[in-house]
Design a protein around this motif. Sequence first.
Motif, PDB file in Angstrom:
ATOM      1  N   UNK A 114      -0.490 -15.638 -34.054  1.00 32.52           N
ATOM      2  CA  UNK A 114       0.876 -15.585 -34.578  1.00 32.52           C
ATOM      3  C   UNK A 114       1.557 -14.278 -34.180  1.00 32.52           C
ATOM      4  N   UNK A 115       0.823 -13.169 -34.312  1.00 31.97           N
ATOM      5  CA  UNK A 115       1.373 -11.881 -33.925  1.00 31.97           C
ATOM      6  C   UNK A 115       1.659 -11.792 -32.434  1.00 31.97           C
ATOM      7  N   UNK A 116       0.764 -12.360 -31.622  1.00 34.10           N
ATOM      8  CA  UNK A 116       0.958 -12.338 -30.174  1.00 34.10           C
ATOM      9  C   UNK A 116       2.192 -13.138 -29.774  1.00 34.10           C
ATOM     10  N   UNK A 117       2.374 -14.296 -30.396  1.00 31.45           N
ATOM     11  CA  UNK A 117       3.555 -15.119 -30.116  1.00 31.45           C
ATOM     12  C   UNK A 117       4.823 -14.362 -30.484  1.00 31.45           C
ATOM     13  N   UNK A 118       4.778 -13.675 -31.625  1.00 30.94           N
ATOM     14  CA  UNK A 118       5.953 -12.926 -32.081  1.00 30.94           C
ATOM     15  C   UNK A 118       6.359 -11.840 -31.090  1.00 30.94           C
ATOM     16  N   UNK A 119       5.388 -11.063 -30.603  1.00 31.19           N
ATOM     17  CA  UNK A 119       5.732  -9.957 -29.712  1.00 31.19           C
ATOM     18  C   UNK A 119       6.056 -10.441 -28.299  1.00 31.19           C
ATOM     19  N   UNK A 120       5.557 -11.621 -27.927  1.00 28.82           N
ATOM     20  CA  UNK A 120       5.803 -12.138 -26.570  1.00 28.82           C
ATOM     21  C   UNK A 120       7.184 -12.786 -26.464  1.00 28.82           C
ATOM     22  N   UNK A 121       7.504 -13.674 -27.398  1.00 29.33           N
ATOM     23  CA  UNK A 121       8.767 -14.417 -27.298  1.00 29.33           C
ATOM     24  C   UNK A 121       9.969 -13.578 -27.699  1.00 29.33           C
ATOM     25  N   UNK A 122       9.743 -12.529 -28.501  1.00 33.27           N
ATOM     26  CA  UNK A 122      10.792 -11.594 -28.900  1.00 33.27           C
ATOM     27  C   UNK A 122      11.971 -12.283 -29.597  1.00 33.27           C
ATOM     28  N   UNK A 123      11.643 -13.250 -30.440  1.00 32.25           N
ATOM     29  CA  UNK A 123      12.634 -13.913 -31.277  1.00 32.25           C
ATOM     30  C   UNK A 123      12.516 -13.370 -32.695  1.00 32.25           C
ATOM     31  N   UNK A 124      13.522 -13.589 -33.539  1.00 31.50           N
ATOM     32  CA  UNK A 124      13.400 -13.144 -34.935  1.00 31.50           C
ATOM     33  C   UNK A 124      12.140 -13.707 -35.584  1.00 31.50           C
ATOM     34  N   UNK A 125      11.446 -12.902 -36.390  1.00 35.59           N
ATOM     35  CA  UNK A 125      10.169 -13.336 -36.976  1.00 35.59           C
ATOM     36  C   UNK A 125      10.287 -14.591 -37.835  1.00 35.59           C
ATOM     37  N   UNK A 126      11.431 -14.809 -38.476  1.00 40.88           N
ATOM     38  CA  UNK A 126      11.599 -16.016 -39.289  1.00 40.88           C
ATOM     39  C   UNK A 126      11.488 -17.259 -38.417  1.00 40.88           C
TER      40      UNK A 126
END
Length: 332
Positions: A114-126
Amino acid sequence: MNTNNNNIFTRIVKIAVIPVGTFLIVFLLCSLKGVKLFETTGNWILFFRAAASVMLVTFALSLNLNSGRFDFSIGSVALLSSVISASICNSAGLSTPVMLAVSMLAGTLFGMLSGAVYVIVKLPPIIVSLGVALFYEGLAFSITKGYGVSFVANKELTSFPSVVNYLLVIGIGLIVFIFLFDYTQFGYDYKALMSGQKVAVNTGIREIPNAIGCYTISGALMGVVGFISATNTGTIQMALNFGSIGTMFTAFLPMFIGGFIGRFCNEKIGYLLGAVTTAFISLMYARLNVDSSIQQIVTALILVGFLIYLNNENKILELVTLKNYINRRKNQ
């Protein structure tokens, strides 16, 4: 010396007033109905299970929320971790400690993802967390073919619920969490980023590894939550269309209560006391057979009331203590 003793006593009172006050109210309401709050061993187990589970969820939610990352996926991590661990251990005849280890390991991996997806796609965390939640729910549904997991007949995997085991979860979880965030470089970096992200990054603190670390730790905690939930009943029901998000909302009230209590002690201890407070309320619901819809309404009203208090704390304190009136009398 007397001043120091008074200060310590005042802090203890402020730390204990909410959980103790809640217990007294709950005890009184049950007594008026002729019901004993702690009548059987099962009541004690229910109370400590609620305290342990809610404490871990509160830790997991606060990790990212305090850094401005709203994570809707923590409930789905618990669901998928428990599905995988229960399926493997039930079919292979493995022990309860192995199921706990597998669930925690799975949660760690899913949290890291989940964290990797968040930092890779660079979209809002919500947005990212909603997508991850839907993916994990769908994966759990596919693994079980929509039927969920049942191991009620497996006495080994359903033997975990006990006061001692839940106390161990609470104690170990609290100690590890305090150590990680109060006595390690990771924790120092986390607090620096939380206080001022740009300044912290300019001083050389790496934001991305710290963010992924937060998601990873959150996932490990939710793996334990999934294990606790599964071993309680011996069944795991499927959740689709963001049905797992409800797990996250159980932590809002204890997190705000813990944040308030954390002014006078370590914030993690505050979260534990917040979880204990909500555990008293949960036990009252169970003992008085309160309908689930009524439970949600009452809990929501308590949360709203507490937030109103936090936003108007000084005005309320002045009103209760008659501070303005006393000052006017002195000036006359």
